[in-house]
Scaffold this active site. Sequence first.
Site, PDB file in Angstrom:
ATOM      1  N   ASP A   1       7.317  -0.249   3.449  1.00  0.00           N
ATOM      2  CA  ASP A   1       7.877  -0.510   2.124  1.00  0.00           C
ATOM      3  C   ASP A   1       9.394  -0.648   2.175  1.00  0.00           C
ATOM      4  O   ASP A   1       9.989  -1.513   1.512  1.00  0.00           O
ATOM      5  CB  ASP A   1       7.465   0.587   1.141  1.00  0.00           C
ATOM      6  N   ARG A   2      10.022   0.170   3.014  1.00  0.00           N
ATOM      7  CA  ARG A   2      11.475   0.108   3.157  1.00  0.00           C
ATOM      8  C   ARG A   2      11.890  -1.168   3.892  1.00  0.00           C
ATOM      9  O   ARG A   2      12.901  -1.797   3.551  1.00  0.00           O
ATOM     10  CB  ARG A   2      11.972   1.352   3.883  1.00  0.00           C
TER      11      ARG A   2
ATOM     12  N   VAL B   1       0.844  -1.192   0.000  1.00  0.00           N
ATOM     13  CA  VAL B   1       0.000   0.000   0.000  1.00  0.00           C
ATOM     14  C   VAL B   1       0.879   1.242   0.000  1.00  0.00           C
ATOM     15  O   VAL B   1       1.546   1.555   0.994  1.00  0.00           O
ATOM     16  CB  VAL B   1      -0.933   0.012   1.229  1.00  0.00           C
ATOM     17  N   GLY B   2       0.906   1.947  -1.136  1.00  0.00           N
ATOM     18  CA  GLY B   2       1.681   3.165  -1.252  1.00  0.00           C
ATOM     19  C   GLY B   2       0.806   4.395  -1.178  1.00  0.00           C
ATOM     20  O   GLY B   2      -0.432   4.299  -1.140  1.00  0.00           O
TER      21      GLY B   2
ATOM     22  N   GLY C   1       9.372   2.988   7.334  1.00  0.00           N
ATOM     23  CA  GLY C   1       8.244   2.675   6.458  1.00  0.00           C
ATOM     24  C   GLY C   1       8.216   1.204   6.088  1.00  0.00           C
ATOM     25  O   GLY C   1       9.262   0.596   5.828  1.00  0.00           O
TER      26      GLY C   1
ATOM     27  N   THR D   1       9.924  24.439 -22.635  1.00  0.00           N
ATOM     28  CA  THR D   1       9.513  24.337 -21.231  1.00  0.00           C
ATOM     29  C   THR D   1       9.525  22.899 -20.751  1.00  0.00           C
ATOM     30  O   THR D   1       9.979  22.597 -19.645  1.00  0.00           O
ATOM     31  CB  THR D   1       8.115  24.948 -21.046  1.00  0.00           C
TER      32      THR D   1
ATOM     33  N   HIS E   1      -0.511   4.415  -5.284  1.00  0.00           N
ATOM     34  CA  HIS E   1      -1.059   3.157  -5.779  1.00  0.00           C
ATOM     35  C   HIS E   1      -0.865   2.039  -4.766  1.00  0.00           C
ATOM     36  O   HIS E   1       0.046   2.085  -3.936  1.00  0.00           O
ATOM     37  CB  HIS E   1      -0.395   2.752  -7.101  1.00  0.00           C
ATOM     38  N   THR E   2      -1.738   1.056  -4.864  1.00  0.00           N
ATOM     39  CA  THR E   2      -1.598  -0.176  -4.085  1.00  0.00           C
ATOM     40  C   THR E   2      -1.360  -1.330  -5.049  1.00  0.00           C
ATOM     41  O   THR E   2      -2.146  -1.546  -5.977  1.00  0.00           O
ATOM     42  CB  THR E   2      -2.850  -0.450  -3.240  1.00  0.00           C
ATOM     43  N   THR E   3      -0.271  -2.030  -4.839  1.00  0.00           N
ATOM     44  CA  THR E   3       0.014  -3.232  -5.621  1.00  0.00           C
ATOM     45  C   THR E   3      -0.515  -4.435  -4.856  1.00  0.00           C
ATOM     46  O   THR E   3      -0.233  -4.595  -3.675  1.00  0.00           O
ATOM     47  CB  THR E   3       1.525  -3.393  -5.853  1.00  0.00           C
TER      48      THR E   3
END
Length: 246
Positions: A103-104, A7-8, A101, A177, A11-13
């Site tokens: 994820d880490r 869960v980011g 975190g 730009t 997005h959630t994978t």
Amino acid sequence: MKLLFDVGNTHTTIALTDNGKKFNIKRISTYSLQTEDELYVYLKMLFSENYDQIIVSSVVPNINHIFEFFSKKYIGKDAVFLNAKLYKNIKWDVRVPSDIGADRVANVIAAEKDYGNNAIIVDFGTAITIDVLKNGIYEGGVIIPGFGMMVNALFKGTAKLPKVELKPSDVFIGKDTESNIRIGVINTVLEGIIKVVEKIKSETEITSVIFTGGQSKIIMDYKKDVIYDLELGLRGIYYFYESTIS
């Protein structure tokens, strides 16, 4: 079969696996999840296979209850949540390990198991993180605003600057730009990350560098002398689960 949730912030994978090596992967918007029943409907549409456990790596604490309620209601078990303090195979040498975190944590677990006791892991997500594993000890790392976050900041904070495609520029002097922004955001940040990684390598004598995360795909041609492992975090989630049942 086990159902993994990464869960980011954006997005959630979701990945279904029976061995932690091969994954049936789907992605949804994180904030499309509002209730456990909506999650059930999503999963019925996405997967035909049955599963008997969910394992969650979440950096969005305010929706964790959805996974708790879903698991109890539809599986009859508590969901398993990643937490550094619960994983004993690595020493977490930081002030507050529970603040790392999820994820880490997953990335570091998988790096240690699959690549050895020494690695620098760079995860390109909503935020970009750098994590250092030395001699099997997690030493800490770095947090950087992600590419999309910086492009959105320019778009929202100025009157005329547009959103641009997230990809590196082939040159370092922009003629319009869009190229100006891409150089300023993608190339400049990448060069800074490369410099930081080189400093870490010189301080630690670590040679193994792993790039992961969804946005690492856009820089594969820019930086080639590293390991690209887009499923690193998913394997880490599964390895964490394995450690809780051993």
